[in-house]
Design an enzyme around this catalytic site. Structure first.
Site, PDB file in Angstrom:
ATOM      1  N   GLU A  49      24.597   8.266   6.970  1.00  0.00           N
ATOM      2  CA  GLU A  49      25.597   9.228   6.522  1.00  0.00           C
ATOM      3  C   GLU A  49      25.269  10.632   7.014  1.00  0.00           C
ATOM      4  OE1 GLU A  49      26.138   5.889   3.687  1.00  0.00           O
ATOM      5  OE2 GLU A  49      24.403   7.223   3.813  1.00  0.00           O
ATOM      6  N   THR A  50      26.319  11.385   7.276  1.00  0.00           N
ATOM      7  CA  THR A  50      26.253  12.818   7.555  1.00  0.00           C
ATOM      8  C   THR A  50      27.226  13.494   6.599  1.00  0.00           C
ATOM      9  OG1 THR A  50      25.725  12.483   9.887  1.00  0.00           O
ATOM     10  CG2 THR A  50      26.652  14.623   9.274  1.00  0.00           C
TER      11      THR A  50
END
Length: 294
Positions: free
Chosen positions: A49-50
């Site tokens: 995830e970002t």
């Protein structure tokens, strides 16, 4: 893009020691980025995830966060919630309420707080618990090929709290760490349930390294299997299951996750008197700087 560069941090979440938790990329000042630009950045970082920190639209929120995998946006995820809050405070942000943050995201508002020991925790979002259907249960048995799955006391179920997991109890930590799901049947389970993956838990003996051993196996669209190092949403789901079935292992318990892939993630779960379930742990800033956008 309107800006040439923005602040950027990379955080190791649920770990006090560098490189032992779950990495997260955090991009600040992201209001000027389009959905496609956010997705392109998340695809480039290639982490699970970002997150992108934006101005909130809810008056009570400190910030709004958008959470992207390399392929799509998520309404909620646990380690991005904890890691983004750590990054924000590490950047010098002062909360409206000392020791507390309100995060706005796809599932609504999520409450966070700083613990006495300096770690952070978030309140687990409401969870929907559903039994597995017959076909999914048959696929699960074929995928796991393990005699130590709990099919009676707390049978496998799907739990959705913004992320969706098939949650499975295992008789021992040793059996939990030995599970190697068959990719085809694991993919069938994901298809039939709409889940992100499989979340396994097993109780350690008293005096062990933690109360629970947890593993999260994710199956992607190409039927590839990988293991998530430390998973806030799945630990929140497991904690909600215990509460719903009146099987809480005390008012507080600890989790070790990532052992099978040489990580050492640590999660602390607290059941408060007001009915809230807090999912917490430490985070460490690994990279601190700027990211070039154009």
């Amino acid at each position: 893009m309107s800006a040439q560069q923005v602040r950027f941090k990379q955080i190791d979440v649920f770990s006090e020691a560098p490189f032992k938790g779950n990495p997260l990329a955090v991009v600040f000042d992201a209001d000027g980025l389009s959905d496609d630009e956010m997705q392109a950045i998340a695809r480039w970082t290639n982490l699970s995830e970002t997150t992108f920190v934006c101005r909130p639209t809810a008056p009570e929120a400190d910030y709004l966060v958008r959470i992207f995998t390399p392929a799509y946006e998520l309404p909620f995820a646990g380690h991005p919630t904890l890691g983004t809050a750590h990054a924000l405070l590490d950047s010098g942000y002062r909360p409206r309420r000392p020791g507390q943050l309100i995060q706005q995201c796809g599932v609504g508002l999520v409450e966070l707080a700083t613990r006495d020991d300096g770690s952070m925790a978030f309140v687990a979002p409401p969870a929907r618990i559903e039994p597995l259907g017959t076909e999914a249960l048959q696929a699960l048995k074929a995928a796991l090929r393990c005699d130590e799955i709990d099919y009676t006391v707390l049978p496998p179920c799907t739990i959705d709290n913004g992320a969706r997991w098939v949650v499975i109890g295992v008789a021992s930590p040793q059996a939990c760490l030995a599970i190697a799901p068959h990719s085809h049947f694991a993919w069938e389970i994901v298809q039939k349930t709409g889940a992100t993956g499989l979340a396994f838990y097993a109780a350690h003996a008293p005096g062990g390294p933690a109360t629970l051993e947890v593993r999260c196996i994710v199956i992607d669209s190409e039927q590839a299997i990988y293991e998530d190092p430390v998973t806030g949403s799945a630990n929140a789901a497991i904690a909600c299951l215990f509460a719903a079935r009146e099987r809480r292992p005390g008012s507080q318990y600890t989790v070790r996750q990532g052992t099978a892939i040489r990580r050492d993630g640590r999660v602390i779960v607290d059941y408060s008197d007001d009915g809230k379930i807090w999912i917490g742990g430490r985070s460490t800033t690994i990279v601190d700087g700027t990211v070039r956008l154009a």
